[in-house]
Design an enzyme around this catalytic site. Structure first.
Site, PDB file in Angstrom:
ATOM      1  N   CYS A   1      -2.435   8.358   4.001  1.00 10.96           N
ATOM      2  CA  CYS A   1      -2.296   7.817   2.643  1.00 10.96           C
ATOM      3  C   CYS A   1      -3.569   8.030   1.838  1.00 10.96           C
ATOM      4  O   CYS A   1      -3.544   7.998   0.608  1.00 10.96           O
ATOM      5  CB  CYS A   1      -1.945   6.338   2.696  1.00 10.96           C
ATOM      6  SG  CYS A   1      -3.049   5.390   3.739  1.00 10.96           S
TER       7      CYS A   1
ATOM      8  N   GLU B   1       0.891  -1.150   0.000  1.00  7.67           N
ATOM      9  CA  GLU B   1       0.000   0.000   0.000  1.00  7.67           C
ATOM     10  C   GLU B   1       0.932   1.203   0.000  1.00  7.67           C
ATOM     11  O   GLU B   1       1.637   1.449   0.971  1.00  7.67           O
ATOM     12  CB  GLU B   1      -0.877  -0.083   1.258  1.00  7.67           C
ATOM     13  CG  GLU B   1      -2.078   0.797   1.240  1.00  7.67           C
ATOM     14  CD  GLU B   1      -1.803   2.049   2.012  1.00  7.67           C
ATOM     15  OE1 GLU B   1      -1.307   3.013   1.382  1.00  7.67           O
ATOM     16  OE2 GLU B   1      -2.070   2.077   3.215  1.00  7.67           O
TER      17      GLU B   1
END
Lengths: 503, 503
Positions: A295, A256
């Site tokens: 994020c 990720e």
């Protein structure tokens, strides 16, 4: 000064050699030191595989779920202490700290419930049985069993609690022992959580290990049954994925990484409408919560030509009201960035994005601490679709025809959001955004306590293609797949039925 | 001599430069030439993405399924010609050739039915809707949409028809345009299939392209929305996976590589019993069908100490009855290996496995053609758990306690099989084998027309962890996931319901 130790082989082990010093990013005071030098990584992994693995696999899903609940409850009991650590070591406002710690607790509880719902089984039955021949006797059935290795969970600095919990909850529930490695600079929260788990004996021996300091050559010790779940920069992700050992043994890797999440305001949304106000609120929250170090934060704000001036003026006004400073003061809305390196990287990123600064900019703020102004960029360079600036920074982009085409230039992201009440526009945009994302958030002013696009929910998948790393985590029971091996059983129907009956 | 052309950008294009010559492996006669030099790979991929992608995505699953059925029917109509090509260019016996061509047709038909069952939708709804907040309004729903790139399907030499079909059927049904690349040495069957599809216009423009000859630097042209599905050696798989471009853009890669498939005879199975005879039959079929050139073929034969002598004697006798020779003769049971390189590699592999040769060995057979004797190795070196010998070669291994531990040394495989009627032994062995495999075949003498472990069925997943590449294909609708992006829709329940209603 506090020395953070690792917990491997069922004991606390301090590293030797040069330690990394953890600071308070508000005051730059040193708080703790950590090193992983000298720790026998092979032995740590072996202990997890040979002691933790069998212990977890002997537990039912319900028992593993109960373990997750016990961890969540213990964290809840120590919540105030964890918040204080997050404020000190992470530069979090109290609200930021709650977001992290409560997110961790909620995720553990969600997977605890998944465990309860899976009940007394120890592996998953995947789908219906399949008749393979003309007679019903020849039968197929897919099942998913825990992998026999270690789940190495490498977390980013921004969510020391949640990042730990969202990976560990899923791996442990699946039946894989965990070696968790927090980012060093903000490791104090994760370290305290690990202490709580160890002190209260909440996880059987070997099921949960903890490595603080550098990961060193950890991935070179992994084999075919191990899993790496990594959250962090695309560059480090690429190093892990192309490591010789990982490639050779097809070590399962989930990444990720970077993401240029976009928020799209629909052409139908007039200024001052509820949808418009929701859009502004979500943008400002994502730019300033955790000082933009999420994020999933909105990095690209896509606005129809017609409303560009209005949105710009409103955002400038709202950002002007954000008080940046020491998170110990109650009226502080945004604290510092997490480290000197992060600050330097975000300032450099602002320069790379070019354009004009409608608000803020890369100039230093204050004389102590890693502070930066919220920064709204106009007319950015094409780099806005390539460079993730991991700070309180977003770019305003006007569009005239198809915003989804502009969003797609980001080359794969975690989440984008659409704010519109025009169903045709929503459907068209969603279908064009979908292949490039792991999640699409549809803003709606009537949803109470809407968390906005920046919040990862355990029920929904988290990850994205391309630049975002091509991974997928969470998503309720979907997340278990990363830590399990799906295998087709093929043979006589009664024989297979008896295997499943003993599940 | 026949020049095989590639089909890219909706036309046949012959390569320039040095061509590879395709031989008849029985006679070493040259049959055709192929080169991909000079072909504009970027343009080929772009055409597939921009012309083929939209065409496929406009079709429903049922329409895509109908396309697969039309391809299967056309292949059925040209079956005899395809079998003749497989015999000539592949060294297949007629039975081997049928296995390949009929496997291809059956797989296309199976996915055609999957398409019909998915009906008028163009994307998948994944699971139930999820209530995300206290009120039912805040809602989540996962969907899976076709990726926007090209599915690059790189097949191995052993199954030019089936290898093409099992990958292309799934990618096309998912809604991704395909660029199929067969192994050059045996490409004539795949080339003829492509001609049939083009001549009869069975696939809309851009949905199916074909590259014959070297793949050159094809993977360096791929982006975040593309997929590579590769079957072949672990070494080439590792090159693809670690290619800079693939890593950087998180190009989705599925690899099906080496596998040291094991067959385990249970201690309860007495010689001459039906289960024992089934075991012998499956072992001999896997050793000799396609001259052992199947990724799923049994390589390690695990036999309890007690029955070792009996199994050895029976296998030697059965292998002695296998007539090796020109596949044009009806009583030939086993043809040559596919190429000079494969023969050299298999002979070298036999040397690496060491031990004694209970039957056969690496000595040359005949003066023309790439022939090798079926070879049964006893007391092999430890390399038997590391080196896949891709030919008519298997090793006999005795066990006294836990055979699953020995199987696991193979470090991940496609399929292993268990032959036993002792339910406790079966369950214990299956649960220990499961994490290391994609499929476990349970031999049962009462299953009529049992295909044995070496046959890949479209309904069951195919792939395996570790050495086998860590991939997963087929498995009925499960296979579609490789070619689709799963995305969570998060927002107001009625808005999401309307998006799905238009699916």
């Amino acid at each position: 000064m506090l020395e953070l130790a690792s917990y491997v082989g069922a004991r606390w082990v301090a590293g030797t050699g040069a330690a990394h010093t953890l600071l308070n990013p508000t005051t730059e005071e040193p708080l703790a030191r950590a090193s992983s030098e000298g720790i026998d990584l092979d032995a740590a992994l072996r202990h997890a595989r040979t002691v933790g693995g069998p212990a977890l696999r002997a537990m039912t899903f319900a028992e593993r779920g109960a373990m997750l609940k016990a961890i969540a409850d213990a964290m809840q009991g120590e919540r105030e202490a964890l918040l204080d650590l997050a404020i000190a070591n992470g530069g979090n406002t109290r609200s930021d700290a709650k977001f992290d710690v409560d997110g961790a607790i909620a995720t553990l509880l969600a997977y605890s419930e998944t465990g309860l719902s899976l009940g007394a089984a120890r592996f998953l039955v995947d789908g219906e049985g399949i008749q393979l021949g003309r007679s019903a006797r020849f039968h197929g059935q897919h099942v998913a069993v825990p992998r026999r290795g270690v789940a190495v969970l490498i977390n980013a600095f921004n969510f020391p609690a949640w990042g730990f919990a969202e990976k560990a909850a899923v791996a442990l529930l699946a039946g894989m022992p965990v070696l968790s490695k927090p980012a060093t600079s903000s490791a104090m929260v994760a370290h305290r959580i690990m202490q709580i788990i160890v002190e209260r004996k909440l996880a059987p021996e070997g099921t949960l290990s903890f490595l603080v300091g550098s990961a060193r050559d950890l991935v070179t010790h992994l084999g075919a049954q191990d899993v790496v779940a990594f959250t962090g920069s695309g560059e480090t992700g690429a190093q892990i994925r192309s490591s010789r050992n990982v490639v050779r043994h097809a070590v399962r890797v989930n990444i990720e990484a970077d993401s240029l999440n976009a928020a799209v305001l629909g052409p139908d949304v007039e200024p001052r409408s509820d949808m418009y106000e929701l859009f502004l609120k979500d943008v400002v929250r994502d730019m300033t919560q955790k000082a933009g170090q999420k994020c999933t934060a909105i990095r690209r704000i896509l606005v129809p030509q017609e409303w560009y001036g209005s949105v710009k003026q409103d955002l400038v006004e709202l950002l002007g009201a954000v008080r940046v400073g020491d998170p110990k003061y109650e009226d502080t809305r945004m604290g510092p960035l997490a480290s000197r390196e992060q600050l330097a990287d975000a300032r450099e990123g602002v320069r790379v994005l070019g354009g004009r600064h409608a608000f803020g900019g890369p100039a230093p703020v204050g004389s102590k601490g890693f502070f930066m102004s919220p920064t709204l960029i106009e007319e950015p360079a094409e780099a806005v679709h390539e460079r993730e600036v991991f700070g309180p920074v977003a770019a305003l982009i006007r569009y005239s025809s198809n915003p989804a085409e502009i969003v797609a230039r980001g080359n794969g992201g975690l989440v984008s959001s659409v704010y519109s009440e025009d169903q045709d526009f929503i459907e068209r945009t969603v279908m064009e955004l979908a292949p490039h994302h792991g999640r699409i958030f549809l803003g709606h002013p009537k949803i109470e306590l809407s968390p906005g696009p920046g919040t990862v929910l355990p029920q929904l998948v988290h990850g994205g293609p391309g630049r975002a790393g091509g991974g997928e985590e969470l998503g309720g029971p979907r997340g278990l797949a990363l830590y399990m091996q799906r295998v087709a059983l093929e043979g006589s129907r009664p024989v297979i039925a008896r295997i499943l009956g003993k599940a």
